[in-house]
Design an enzyme around this catalytic site. Structure first.
Site, PDB file in Angstrom:
ATOM      1  CE  LYS A   1      79.956  -5.276  -5.005  1.00 20.26           C
ATOM      2  NZ  LYS A   1      80.751  -4.164  -4.477  1.00 20.26           N
TER       3      LYS A   1
ATOM      4  CD  GLU B   1      96.558  -5.248  -4.182  1.00 23.23           C
ATOM      5  OE1 GLU B   1      96.406  -5.676  -3.041  1.00 23.23           O
ATOM      6  OE2 GLU B   1      97.284  -5.811  -5.035  1.00 23.23           O
TER       7      GLU B   1
ATOM      8  CG  LEU C   1      94.893  -5.589  -7.631  1.00 22.05           C
ATOM      9  CD1 LEU C   1      93.781  -5.181  -8.572  1.00 22.05           C
ATOM     10  CD2 LEU C   1      94.359  -6.598  -6.636  1.00 22.05           C
TER      11      LEU C   1
ATOM     12  CE  LYS D   1     100.124  -2.079 -27.999  1.00 25.61           C
ATOM     13  NZ  LYS D   1      99.367  -1.159 -28.853  1.00 25.61           N
ATOM     14  CB  ALA D   2     102.016   5.496 -28.661  1.00 21.20           C
TER      15      ALA D   2
ATOM     16  CB  CYS E   1      94.331   3.250 -10.860  1.00 20.73           C
ATOM     17  SG  CYS E   1      93.370   1.842 -10.275  1.00 20.73           S
TER      18      CYS E   1
ATOM     19  CE  LYS F   1      93.444  -3.252 -17.254  1.00 17.23           C
ATOM     20  NZ  LYS F   1      94.628  -3.527 -16.476  1.00 17.23           N
TER      21      LYS F   1
HETATM   22  C1  UGA Z   1      96.942   0.400 -12.620  1.00 16.60           C
HETATM   23  C2  UGA Z   1      98.386  -0.063 -12.307  1.00 16.60           C
HETATM   24  O1  UGA Z   1      98.968  -0.640 -13.486  1.00 16.60           O
HETATM   25  C3  UGA Z   1      98.407  -1.093 -11.163  1.00 16.60           C
HETATM   26  O2  UGA Z   1      99.754  -1.423 -10.826  1.00 16.60           O
HETATM   27  C4  UGA Z   1      97.709  -0.470  -9.948  1.00 16.60           C
HETATM   28  O3  UGA Z   1      97.656  -1.390  -8.868  1.00 16.60           O
HETATM   29  C5  UGA Z   1      96.289  -0.087 -10.338  1.00 16.60           C
HETATM   30  O4  UGA Z   1      96.356   0.882 -11.403  1.00 16.60           O
HETATM   31  C6  UGA Z   1      95.613   0.510  -9.130  1.00 16.60           C
HETATM   32  O5  UGA Z   1      96.066   1.551  -8.639  1.00 16.60           O
HETATM   33  O6  UGA Z   1      94.694  -0.118  -8.585  1.00 16.60           O
HETATM   34  P1  UGA Z   1      94.891  -0.586 -14.078  1.00 16.60           P
HETATM   35  O7  UGA Z   1      94.235   0.749 -13.847  1.00 16.60           O
HETATM   36  O8  UGA Z   1      94.107  -1.819 -13.852  1.00 16.60           O
HETATM   37  O9  UGA Z   1      96.217  -0.720 -13.132  1.00 16.60           O
HETATM   38  O10 UGA Z   1      95.355  -0.618 -15.595  1.00 16.60           O
HETATM   39  P2  UGA Z   1      96.710  -0.553 -16.430  1.00 16.60           P
HETATM   40  O11 UGA Z   1      96.952  -1.862 -17.037  1.00 16.60           O
HETATM   41  O12 UGA Z   1      97.791   0.057 -15.666  1.00 16.60           O
HETATM   42  O13 UGA Z   1      96.263   0.440 -17.607  1.00 16.60           O
HETATM   43  C7  UGA Z   1      95.848   1.784 -17.341  1.00 16.60           C
HETATM   44  C8  UGA Z   1      95.626   2.529 -18.631  1.00 16.60           C
HETATM   45  O14 UGA Z   1      96.859   2.794 -19.266  1.00 16.60           O
HETATM   46  C9  UGA Z   1      94.771   1.798 -19.675  1.00 16.60           C
HETATM   47  O15 UGA Z   1      93.831   2.699 -20.215  1.00 16.60           O
HETATM   48  C10 UGA Z   1      95.747   1.351 -20.735  1.00 16.60           C
HETATM   49  O16 UGA Z   1      95.189   1.264 -22.011  1.00 16.60           O
HETATM   50  C11 UGA Z   1      96.773   2.466 -20.653  1.00 16.60           C
HETATM   51  N1  UGA Z   1      98.124   2.062 -21.132  1.00 16.60           N
HETATM   52  C12 UGA Z   1      98.837   1.119 -20.464  1.00 16.60           C
HETATM   53  C13 UGA Z   1      98.651   2.676 -22.255  1.00 16.60           C
HETATM   54  O17 UGA Z   1      98.029   3.550 -22.887  1.00 16.60           O
HETATM   55  N2  UGA Z   1      99.909   2.307 -22.673  1.00 16.60           N
HETATM   56  C14 UGA Z   1     100.649   1.363 -22.026  1.00 16.60           C
HETATM   57  O18 UGA Z   1     101.788   1.091 -22.459  1.00 16.60           O
HETATM   58  C15 UGA Z   1     100.088   0.752 -20.884  1.00 16.60           C
END
Ligand code: UGA
Length: 434
Positions: free
Chosen positions: A35, A151, A153, A251-252, A260, A320
């Protein structure tokens, strides 16, 4: 100030890259020599849009460096950020082994006063324990303090989320620690929320668990919409105009995945139980999500009786879009069920195939575009809403598939499009087109 970041996963590497981008001098420490070599060439070991460019440009400017040599990295650091993983243990609690490994290395090597900043998601009270641990293992007579700086992000938008964060949460127990972190983050020009360490640790879990709760809530409403003849997309649109509700995370679909939400919901639930309290909403969030993952495959099995011998197109594998990460991706248990059923699985994902192949090296046919997966298929599933998948018109499904039957786990298409194309269409929280 010499800033050192321990761990070059999503949190550590993006933090290091963004700190160097705003002009700090940063050293990133990792234990994996491959890495480190890759990063020195400006290649990110993780898939994250824009990260390669950021690493390359700051490495060339001499603002970021990568090393295995933690002894030299830590000995004269002013601030060490701990950004290592805190994976889930079997009982749902967080595994803090990697955090303590770094804490030990810092304690044994630090030669000057230093602020240790925990960015990893850790159970409430961990910062206190890490500080005690470092202090009682120090080899040199220096002053050490620990601060919490969680964090927020998201994978896929990590750089934007860091450089333009909604807030920077700083959990400190002294004025000195606060002013060091204010100096570090001054150049980001974002709101800084200062709390004590335990509140900062809780902000992280409560934020993630609330977002997961929103998703599980909307998934339950979607399930009920199907039963009573409402449309979840219209329902959430109508809800979103209320600023108290907002439009995001409504979003369903077939549930949340990733490194996370699944881990952090279980960890907070575990922590509450360990303290004699039952977090009922978080428990329900987890249960709803477990059930939601299999919603469409259950429908398919109900429709066909068995999927044995069926040719099944699987579109989207990652948890995602915008990431190659498969952790807790709903595709994994769904493909397992398809294979157990005796289906022939043809899978497409724009970036996730390499990692998926490690989980299913045989038994799944991997193809390089969605149309190849759809060709002659008896039914199709969408598990991830990649642009490459969303843009395939349902008319193409009709043309390519043996029988155009689509189970859309991310609501990528409209019912009207399915009607026009003549595709049998099952989605989440919307009318079935049969
Ligand atoms: C998530 C949080 O959004 C961040 O703020 C946080 O920092 C991060 O975890 C962490 O703890 O490090 P992440 O896991 O990258 O981020 O992804 P998200 O975009 O939150 O999506 C998580 C899941 O929820 C995905 O499977 C997505 O498809 C799902 N999702 C999201 C839904 O089913 N519906 C929605 O409306 C939004």
């Amino acid at each position: 100030m010499k800033l050192v970041v321990a761990g070059t996963g999503y949190v550590g590497l993006v933090t290091g890259a963004c700190l160097s981008e705003v002009g700090h001098k940063v050293v990133c420490v990792d234990i994996d020599s491959n890495k480190v070599e890759m990063m020195k060439k400006g290649i990110s070991p993780i898939y994250e849009p824009g990260l390669d460019e950021l690493l390359m440009s700051n490495y060339e400017k001499g603002r970021i460096d990568f090393t295995l040599d933690y002894v030299n990295a830590y000995k004269d650091a002013d601030v060490v950020f701990i950004g290592v993983g805190t994976p889930e243990r079997e009982d749902g609690s967080a595994n803090l082994e990697y955090v303590y490994n770094v804490a030990k290395q810092i304690a044994e090597n630090i030669e000057k006063d230093c602020l240790v900043v925990v960015k990893s998601t850790v159970p409430i009270g961990t910062n206190d324990k890490v500080e005690d641990y470092i202090k009682s293992n120090l080899k040199n007579k220096v002053s050490i303090e620990v601060a919490s700086n969680p964090e927020f992000l998201s994978q896929g938008t990590a750089i934007k989320d860091t450089l333009h964060a909604s807030r920077i949460v700083v959990g400190v127990e002294s004025q000195r620690a606060e002013s060091i972190l204010r100096e570090v983050y001054e150049r980001f020009n974002q709101p800084i929320v200062v709390t004590n360490r335990r509140s900062a640790e809780m902000i992280k879990y409560a934020s993630n668990d609330f977002l997961a709760l929103k998703i599980s809530f909307v998934n339950e409403i979607a399930n009920l919409c199907e039963i009573v003849g409402a449309n979840i997309e219209d329902v959430t649109k109508g809800m979103s105009y209320d600023e108290r509700i907002g439009s995001k995370f409504l979003k369903a679909g077939i549930g949340y995945g990733g490194s996370c939400f699944p881990k952090d919901t279980k960890a907070l639930h575990w922590l509450a139980s360990d303290n004699g309290y039952e977090l009922k909403t978080v428990k329900a969030t987890i249960e709803v999500n477990e059930n939601q993952k299999f919603k469409l495959i259950r429908k398919a099995i109900q429709k066909y009786g068995t999927l044995k011998g069926k040719k099944v197109a699987v579109l989207g594998l990652t948890f995602k879009p915008g990431t190659d990460d498969l952790r807790e991706a709903p595709s994994i248990p769904n493909v397992r069920r398809l294979l157990e059923e005796g289906a022939e699985v043809i899978a497409y994902d724009p970036v996730g195939i390499k990692n998926f192949r490690r989980i299913y090296p045989s038994g799944v046919n991997y193809v390089e575009n969605p149309e190849d997966a759809l060709r002659d298929a008896d039914l199709a599933f969408i598990f991830t809403e990649w642009e490459e998948i969303k843009k395939v018109n349902l008319l193409r499904y009709k043309e390519l598939m043996n029988k155009a039957v689509l189970f859309d786990g991310r609501n990528c298409h409209d019912i009207s499009e399915a009607l026009t194309a003549g595709v049998e269409y099952y989605s989440i929280g919307k009318k079935e087109i049969v």
